[in-house]
Design a protein around this motif. Sequence first.
Motif, PDB file in Angstrom:
ATOM      1  N   ILE A   1       0.839  -1.198   0.000  1.00 23.14           N
ATOM      2  CA  ILE A   1       0.000   0.000   0.000  1.00 23.14           C
ATOM      3  C   ILE A   1       0.875   1.250   0.000  1.00 23.14           C
ATOM      4  N   MET A   2       1.927   1.239   0.818  1.00 21.34           N
ATOM      5  CA  MET A   2       2.834   2.387   0.893  1.00 21.34           C
ATOM      6  C   MET A   2       3.549   2.611  -0.433  1.00 21.34           C
ATOM      7  N   LEU A   3       4.037   1.529  -1.049  1.00 25.29           N
ATOM      8  CA  LEU A   3       4.773   1.664  -2.311  1.00 25.29           C
ATOM      9  C   LEU A   3       3.870   2.158  -3.440  1.00 25.29           C
ATOM     10  N   ARG A   4       2.604   1.747  -3.411  1.00 26.87           N
ATOM     11  CA  ARG A   4       1.667   2.229  -4.442  1.00 26.87           C
ATOM     12  C   ARG A   4       1.312   3.699  -4.187  1.00 26.87           C
ATOM     13  N   ASP A   5       1.140   4.045  -2.900  1.00 22.75           N
ATOM     14  CA  ASP A   5       0.704   5.397  -2.540  1.00 22.75           C
ATOM     15  C   ASP A   5       1.833   6.422  -2.673  1.00 22.75           C
ATOM     16  N   LEU A   6       2.994   6.106  -2.130  1.00 20.19           N
ATOM     17  CA  LEU A   6       4.085   7.072  -2.086  1.00 20.19           C
ATOM     18  C   LEU A   6       5.035   6.968  -3.276  1.00 20.19           C
ATOM     19  N   ASN A   7       5.206   5.763  -3.825  1.00 27.67           N
ATOM     20  CA  ASN A   7       6.168   5.564  -4.918  1.00 27.67           C
ATOM     21  C   ASN A   7       5.513   5.308  -6.264  1.00 27.67           C
ATOM     22  N   ALA A   8       4.159   5.193  -6.268  1.00 28.16           N
ATOM     23  CA  ALA A   8       3.391   4.999  -7.511  1.00 28.16           C
ATOM     24  C   ALA A   8       3.871   3.777  -8.296  1.00 28.16           C
ATOM     25  N   LEU A   9       4.145   2.664  -7.597  1.00 28.69           N
ATOM     26  CA  LEU A   9       4.621   1.451  -8.255  1.00 28.69           C
ATOM     27  C   LEU A   9       3.450   0.575  -8.689  1.00 28.69           C
ATOM     28  N   SER A  10       3.656  -0.171  -9.756  1.00 24.87           N
ATOM     29  CA  SER A  10       2.673  -1.151 -10.216  1.00 24.87           C
ATOM     30  C   SER A  10       2.782  -2.416  -9.367  1.00 24.87           C
ATOM     31  N   THR A  11       1.888  -3.372  -9.609  1.00 23.57           N
ATOM     32  CA  THR A  11       1.931  -4.637  -8.875  1.00 23.57           C
ATOM     33  C   THR A  11       3.260  -5.358  -9.099  1.00 23.57           C
ATOM     34  N   ILE A  12       3.714  -5.378 -10.344  1.00 24.29           N
ATOM     35  CA  ILE A  12       4.997  -6.022 -10.647  1.00 24.29           C
ATOM     36  C   ILE A  12       6.138  -5.285  -9.955  1.00 24.29           C
TER      37      ILE A  12
ATOM     38  N   ALA B   1      10.634   5.799   5.225  1.00 23.42           N
ATOM     39  CA  ALA B   1       9.350   5.754   4.519  1.00 23.42           C
ATOM     40  C   ALA B   1       9.215   6.965   3.602  1.00 23.42           C
ATOM     41  N   GLY B   2       8.874   6.718   2.345  1.00 26.87           N
ATOM     42  CA  GLY B   2       8.760   7.786   1.366  1.00 26.87           C
ATOM     43  C   GLY B   2      10.002   7.955   0.515  1.00 26.87           C
ATOM     44  N   SER B   3      11.091   7.226   0.864  1.00 21.48           N
ATOM     45  CA  SER B   3      12.328   7.294   0.073  1.00 21.48           C
ATOM     46  C   SER B   3      12.181   6.468  -1.200  1.00 21.48           C
ATOM     47  N   GLN B   4      13.239   6.440  -2.013  1.00 23.99           N
ATOM     48  CA  GLN B   4      13.203   5.678  -3.254  1.00 23.99           C
ATOM     49  C   GLN B   4      12.988   4.187  -2.975  1.00 23.99           C
ATOM     50  N   ALA B   5      12.409   3.512  -3.970  1.00 20.32           N
ATOM     51  CA  ALA B   5      12.002   2.120  -3.786  1.00 20.32           C
ATOM     52  C   ALA B   5      13.180   1.210  -3.440  1.00 20.32           C
ATOM     53  N   TRP B   6      14.369   1.475  -4.010  1.00 19.32           N
ATOM     54  CA  TRP B   6      15.504   0.591  -3.752  1.00 19.32           C
ATOM     55  C   TRP B   6      15.963   0.691  -2.299  1.00 19.32           C
ATOM     56  N   ILE B   7      15.781   1.858  -1.692  1.00 17.96           N
ATOM     57  CA  ILE B   7      16.121   2.011  -0.271  1.00 17.96           C
ATOM     58  C   ILE B   7      15.155   1.202   0.586  1.00 17.96           C
ATOM     59  N   ILE B   8      13.872   1.270   0.253  1.00 14.55           N
ATOM     60  CA  ILE B   8      12.868   0.495   0.982  1.00 14.55           C
ATOM     61  C   ILE B   8      13.140  -0.998   0.828  1.00 14.55           C
ATOM     62  N   SER B   9      13.594  -1.399  -0.370  1.00  7.73           N
ATOM     63  CA  SER B   9      13.890  -2.811  -0.606  1.00  7.73           C
ATOM     64  C   SER B   9      14.998  -3.304   0.320  1.00  7.73           C
ATOM     65  N   ILE B  10      16.025  -2.472   0.532  1.00  2.84           N
ATOM     66  CA  ILE B  10      17.119  -2.841   1.433  1.00  2.84           C
ATOM     67  C   ILE B  10      16.615  -2.928   2.879  1.00  2.84           C
ATOM     68  N   CYS B  11      15.816  -1.958   3.278  1.00  4.67           N
ATOM     69  CA  CYS B  11      15.237  -1.976   4.634  1.00  4.67           C
ATOM     70  C   CYS B  11      14.343  -3.194   4.825  1.00  4.67           C
ATOM     71  N   MET B  12      13.570  -3.493   3.786  1.00  2.00           N
ATOM     72  CA  MET B  12      12.670  -4.640   3.828  1.00  2.00           C
ATOM     73  C   MET B  12      13.455  -5.933   3.962  1.00  2.00           C
ATOM     74  N   LEU B  13      14.626  -5.972   3.347  1.00  2.14           N
ATOM     75  CA  LEU B  13      15.466  -7.157   3.407  1.00  2.14           C
ATOM     76  C   LEU B  13      15.826  -7.509   4.848  1.00  2.14           C
ATOM     77  N   VAL B  14      16.150  -6.509   5.652  1.00  2.00           N
ATOM     78  CA  VAL B  14      16.521  -6.757   7.054  1.00  2.00           C
ATOM     79  C   VAL B  14      15.363  -7.402   7.805  1.00  2.00           C
ATOM     80  N   ALA B  15      14.158  -6.835   7.648  1.00  2.00           N
ATOM     81  CA  ALA B  15      12.991  -7.390   8.341  1.00  2.00           C
ATOM     82  C   ALA B  15      12.629  -8.774   7.821  1.00  2.00           C
ATOM     83  N   TYR B  16      12.741  -8.944   6.505  1.00  2.00           N
ATOM     84  CA  TYR B  16      12.363 -10.211   5.877  1.00  2.00           C
ATOM     85  C   TYR B  16      13.232 -11.369   6.359  1.00  2.00           C
ATOM     86  N   LEU B  17      14.473 -11.068   6.759  1.00  2.00           N
ATOM     87  CA  LEU B  17      15.366 -12.123   7.235  1.00  2.00           C
ATOM     88  C   LEU B  17      14.809 -12.812   8.475  1.00  2.00           C
ATOM     89  N   GLY B  18      14.004 -12.097   9.236  1.00  2.00           N
ATOM     90  CA  GLY B  18      13.427 -12.698  10.433  1.00  2.00           C
ATOM     91  C   GLY B  18      12.251 -13.611  10.154  1.00  2.00           C
TER      92      GLY B  18
END
Length: 459
Positions: free
Chosen positions: A279-290, A341-358
């Motif tokens: 939801i955040m990536l669609r709202d703030l980064n205007a990304l498609s589903t892919i 939050a609100g930064s470029q998508a690649w930054i969020i991807s790196i942050c997401m990686l840390v959480a996803y490891l758990g």
Amino acid sequence: MTDIKEVPDSQKKKLTFLICLILAFTVMNGTMFNVAIPDIAADFGLSPSQVSWVLTGYILVFAIGSLMYGKLADLFAIRTLFTIGISFFAIGSLIGFLSPNFATLIVARIFQAMGGASIPALSFIIPARFMPSSRGKVFGYVASTVAFASGVGPIVGGLIGGVLDWRFLFILSMMSALSIPLFRKWLPIEERRKGSIDIPGAILIAITVASLLFVITTYTLWILAVTAVAGGLFIWWTLKAKNPFIQPAILKNKRYTVTVLTSFFGTSCLFGLIFIIPIMLRDLNALSTIGIGLVLFPGAIISGFLGQYGGRVIDKRGGVPVVITALLLIAGGCLLISTFAGSQAWIISICMLVAYLGFPLVQSSTADILSSTLSREENGVGIGLFNLLNFMGGAFASAIFGAVLEIQGVTLRLNPFSSSGDNVIYSNLFLVLTLLAAASVTFFMIFYKQASAKGAEVI
């Protein structure tokens, strides 16, 4: 039941591969349909509330089934339960592929859920029952598969739905039927255990869980009265019955209750994270589903590999340190996302990686602790209840955070390191997830240590 010896190493490898493969089909079956909802609504001319039953109906049946199959595994052979479950799953998929109208589609999803619920429930029981010396490693593979498939599902769903049609999503699930002969060949033959199913107790807990999930997913608050009555009757019946559906002794095992509650809150954090991020990536980064899927993909891939390493650590050192590490990773990842939050998508991807490891670590480690805590007779229903509560944790998180995201004009910034603007509500939500993960690890470290010191005595 006669004692079952540990299966040979060659058979372990085959079973582990087969479990992970069929589990991937099940997890992807859920995440793929999330991206297909708009297309289904357009095909059948449905409103958002109507089409939501494609997911809601599946959730209700799947959650109840995860507990029921766990209980049945205490009495019946796992190879029989897998045969029945996968058959229902494949039949439902065939009905869905051919569905001419919305009513038939809902029937198909219910059949899918009736069968699909057997797969995660039994996948966590098989290592505990047939591979005790290496169950941590196998739990790691299983949890890694869940993490990987949850990240890949939206991408696969978007590609299939975009190139072909949403009905073709059912094809992958239909292929699960090919695993039945292999399960029947590689799973050990078991005899029927003595005992019976507490039918009144099963009905009461099914009504309790279904009504509560109905409230969570539809916000129909008056149904809480049904939950309260059915829940009260279930407790009364459990205390009265000679052989209740859930033995009170399981819940009086303090190590079990502490671990299950820790897993519940940890899973709530993870599912809350996975719910908010798209939801955040669609709202703030205007990304498609892919595009959203590609942001999640690195975390899913790397967590899949880390989960396998975590499984080996569990076999050597036990699940306790891995639980703590997993929750700290989740807390750290959520804090990073809150900050950026609100930064470029690649930054969020790196942050997401840390959480996803758990993700795989918390599931594999808690499952291992429960397997070593419960007796063989309690293992099935104990892990079934564990799966049910994890599932409900995800439902709670999605419902609560979904309601919060509808609040307009949020300006209060709770994280002093985040920027101001439209991202504030997302930053605040991820900070809440950070605090919840931190509270979970603190709770576990304090109370599990106390429970272990007392030898898991009755509360």
